[in-house]
Scaffold this motif. Structure first.
Motif, PDB file in Angstrom:
ATOM      1  N   ARG A 108       0.845  -1.191   0.000  1.00 57.13           N
ATOM      2  CA  ARG A 108       0.000   0.000   0.000  1.00 57.13           C
ATOM      3  C   ARG A 108       0.882   1.243   0.000  1.00 57.13           C
ATOM      4  O   ARG A 108       1.804   1.368   0.807  1.00 57.13           O
ATOM      5  N   PRO A 109       0.598   2.189  -0.908  1.00 57.95           N
ATOM      6  CA  PRO A 109       1.380   3.432  -0.939  1.00 57.95           C
ATOM      7  C   PRO A 109       1.220   4.210   0.369  1.00 57.95           C
ATOM      8  O   PRO A 109       0.160   4.193   0.989  1.00 57.95           O
ATOM      9  N   HIS A 110       2.283   4.873   0.771  1.00 59.71           N
ATOM     10  CA  HIS A 110       2.261   5.672   1.991  1.00 59.71           C
ATOM     11  C   HIS A 110       1.678   7.051   1.695  1.00 59.71           C
ATOM     12  O   HIS A 110       2.153   7.763   0.823  1.00 59.71           O
ATOM     13  N   CYS A 111       0.646   7.401   2.418  1.00 59.22           N
ATOM     14  CA  CYS A 111       0.028   8.728   2.318  1.00 59.22           C
ATOM     15  C   CYS A 111       0.453   9.497   3.564  1.00 59.22           C
ATOM     16  O   CYS A 111      -0.189   9.405   4.611  1.00 59.22           O
ATOM     17  N   TRP A 112       1.561  10.230   3.457  1.00 66.73           N
ATOM     18  CA  TRP A 112       2.154  10.928   4.594  1.00 66.73           C
ATOM     19  C   TRP A 112       1.170  11.889   5.261  1.00 66.73           C
ATOM     20  O   TRP A 112       1.170  12.042   6.471  1.00 66.73           O
ATOM     21  N   PHE A 113       0.319  12.505   4.477  1.00 66.16           N
ATOM     22  CA  PHE A 113      -0.619  13.499   4.989  1.00 66.16           C
ATOM     23  C   PHE A 113      -1.772  12.865   5.768  1.00 66.16           C
ATOM     24  O   PHE A 113      -2.518  13.561   6.453  1.00 66.16           O
ATOM     25  N   ALA A 114      -1.939  11.541   5.686  1.00 65.48           N
ATOM     26  CA  ALA A 114      -3.004  10.842   6.412  1.00 65.48           C
ATOM     27  C   ALA A 114      -2.442   9.789   7.366  1.00 65.48           C
ATOM     28  O   ALA A 114      -3.196   9.061   7.993  1.00 65.48           O
ATOM     29  N   SER A 127      -0.340  24.455  15.593  1.00 65.65           N
ATOM     30  CA  SER A 127      -0.451  25.177  14.330  1.00 65.65           C
ATOM     31  C   SER A 127      -1.879  25.068  13.804  1.00 65.65           C
ATOM     32  O   SER A 127      -2.580  24.102  14.096  1.00 65.65           O
ATOM     33  N   ASP A 128      -2.290  26.055  13.016  1.00 69.16           N
ATOM     34  CA  ASP A 128      -3.620  26.004  12.411  1.00 69.16           C
ATOM     35  C   ASP A 128      -3.603  25.241  11.092  1.00 69.16           C
ATOM     36  O   ASP A 128      -4.599  24.636  10.710  1.00 69.16           O
ATOM     37  N   CYS A 129      -2.475  25.303  10.390  1.00 70.85           N
ATOM     38  CA  CYS A 129      -2.401  24.595   9.106  1.00 70.85           C
ATOM     39  C   CYS A 129      -0.955  24.242   8.782  1.00 70.85           C
ATOM     40  O   CYS A 129      -0.019  24.781   9.370  1.00 70.85           O
ATOM     41  N   PHE A 130      -0.827  23.322   7.860  1.00 71.63           N
ATOM     42  CA  PHE A 130       0.482  22.926   7.328  1.00 71.63           C
ATOM     43  C   PHE A 130       0.428  23.064   5.821  1.00 71.63           C
ATOM     44  O   PHE A 130      -0.574  22.693   5.194  1.00 71.63           O
ATOM     45  N   VAL A 131       1.489  23.572   5.247  1.00 76.36           N
ATOM     46  CA  VAL A 131       1.702  23.528   3.806  1.00 76.36           C
ATOM     47  C   VAL A 131       2.893  22.598   3.646  1.00 76.36           C
ATOM     48  O   VAL A 131       4.003  22.911   4.081  1.00 76.36           O
ATOM     49  N   TRP A 132       2.630  21.430   3.063  1.00 74.34           N
ATOM     50  CA  TRP A 132       3.625  20.360   3.018  1.00 74.34           C
ATOM     51  C   TRP A 132       4.063  20.167   1.564  1.00 74.34           C
ATOM     52  O   TRP A 132       3.297  19.679   0.737  1.00 74.34           O
ATOM     53  N   LEU A 133       5.304  20.558   1.273  1.00 70.47           N
ATOM     54  CA  LEU A 133       5.859  20.444  -0.078  1.00 70.47           C
ATOM     55  C   LEU A 133       6.685  19.168  -0.191  1.00 70.47           C
ATOM     56  O   LEU A 133       7.546  18.902   0.653  1.00 70.47           O
ATOM     57  N   THR A 134       6.411  18.394  -1.224  1.00 72.82           N
ATOM     58  CA  THR A 134       7.099  17.113  -1.436  1.00 72.82           C
ATOM     59  C   THR A 134       7.527  16.995  -2.905  1.00 72.82           C
ATOM     60  O   THR A 134       7.022  16.148  -3.635  1.00 72.82           O
ATOM     61  N   PRO A 135       8.484  17.817  -3.346  1.00 72.33           N
ATOM     62  CA  PRO A 135       8.816  17.838  -4.770  1.00 72.33           C
ATOM     63  C   PRO A 135       9.576  16.625  -5.293  1.00 72.33           C
ATOM     64  O   PRO A 135       9.639  16.414  -6.501  1.00 72.33           O
ATOM     65  N   TYR A 136      10.143  15.808  -4.391  1.00 71.78           N
ATOM     66  CA  TYR A 136      10.983  14.703  -4.854  1.00 71.78           C
ATOM     67  C   TYR A 136      10.338  13.332  -4.709  1.00 71.78           C
ATOM     68  O   TYR A 136      10.952  12.327  -5.051  1.00 71.78           O
ATOM     69  N   LYS A 137       9.135  13.261  -4.192  1.00 75.55           N
ATOM     70  CA  LYS A 137       8.483  11.961  -4.012  1.00 75.55           C
ATOM     71  C   LYS A 137       8.036  11.415  -5.366  1.00 75.55           C
ATOM     72  O   LYS A 137       7.309  12.076  -6.096  1.00 75.55           O
ATOM     73  N   ARG A 138       8.461  10.215  -5.677  1.00 73.61           N
ATOM     74  CA  ARG A 138       8.067   9.518  -6.901  1.00 73.61           C
ATOM     75  C   ARG A 138       7.713   8.086  -6.539  1.00 73.61           C
ATOM     76  O   ARG A 138       8.432   7.443  -5.783  1.00 73.61           O
ATOM     77  N   ILE A 155      -2.998  21.422   4.695  1.00 75.17           N
ATOM     78  CA  ILE A 155      -3.721  20.665   5.716  1.00 75.17           C
ATOM     79  C   ILE A 155      -4.272  21.614   6.773  1.00 75.17           C
ATOM     80  O   ILE A 155      -3.517  22.355   7.411  1.00 75.17           O
ATOM     81  N   ASP A 156      -5.580  21.593   6.957  1.00 78.00           N
ATOM     82  CA  ASP A 156      -6.243  22.342   8.017  1.00 78.00           C
ATOM     83  C   ASP A 156      -6.230  21.439   9.251  1.00 78.00           C
ATOM     84  O   ASP A 156      -6.928  20.425   9.299  1.00 78.00           O
TER      85      ASP A 156
END
Length: 178
Positions: A108-114, A127-138, A155-156
């Motif tokens: 199963r693929p890993h869904c880091w945000f969940a 924190s109220d929110c996260f902005v999560w940048l993942t430019p290298y995930k393939r 993410i709220d």
């Protein structure tokens, strides 16, 4: 943030990169002061030691909670504004294998945000929110296919309590670079 284990607090990839840059300068490479040179190097470690899910969770937890300890100061500097954390995630993608119960490469693929391990830290962050940048995930699949992964996730944190989260078994997590 990344997924490189740091035994002795030293990142082998960054150390090797610095070494390569020193070698280039010693060889006479002249770089304009406005230019930043990055060395793309290998740590020389086997993949499971170079990219490691447990190190990924630990690094995320340590980094976020370190900033979370300053949340009151951040909020005092900008009263009336929401507090958001920007995460620049340089880790590889992961998937959870089926272990001894399934064929290699299946899982199963890993869904880091969940992932409950990450969600718990986000909720504890103040924190109220996260902005999560993942430019290298393939995430490549057989037959030269690729599973599309988000390069940015907003993410709220307040909504995290309303959803059920995924639990991954750390002992079965494998980097897609393996």
């Amino acid at each position: 943030m990344d997924d490189h284990p740091r035994p002795g607090k030293k990142d082998k990839v960054r150390a090797r990169g610095a070494e390569v840059l020193r070698e280039l300068k010693e060889a006479g490479l002249v770089v304009h002061p406005d230019v930043t040179v990055l060395a793309s190097v290998s740590s020389g470690l086997p993949t499971d030691q170079d990219h490691n899910y447990r190190a990924y969770v630990d690094h995320f937890t340590r980094t976020v909670l370190n900033h979370a300890s300053k949340a009151e100061v951040y909020r005092a500097e900008r009263p009336g504004y929401d507090l958001g954390f920007l995460v620049f995630d340089e880790s590889t993608a992961y998937f959870e294998t089926l272990g001894a119960f399934g064929p290699p490469g299946m899982g199963r693929p890993h869904c880091w945000f969940a992932d409950s391990a990450f969600v718990d830290v986000m909720v504890r962050s103040s924190s109220d929110c996260f902005v999560w940048l993942t430019p290298y995930k393939r995430m490549h699949v057989s037959g030269n296919g690729q599973i599309p992964l988000p390069t940015m996730t907003v993410i709220d944190v307040a909504l995290l309590a309303e959803e059920e989260h995924l639990v991954f078994d750390p002992s079965r997590m494998v980097s897609t670079e393996e």
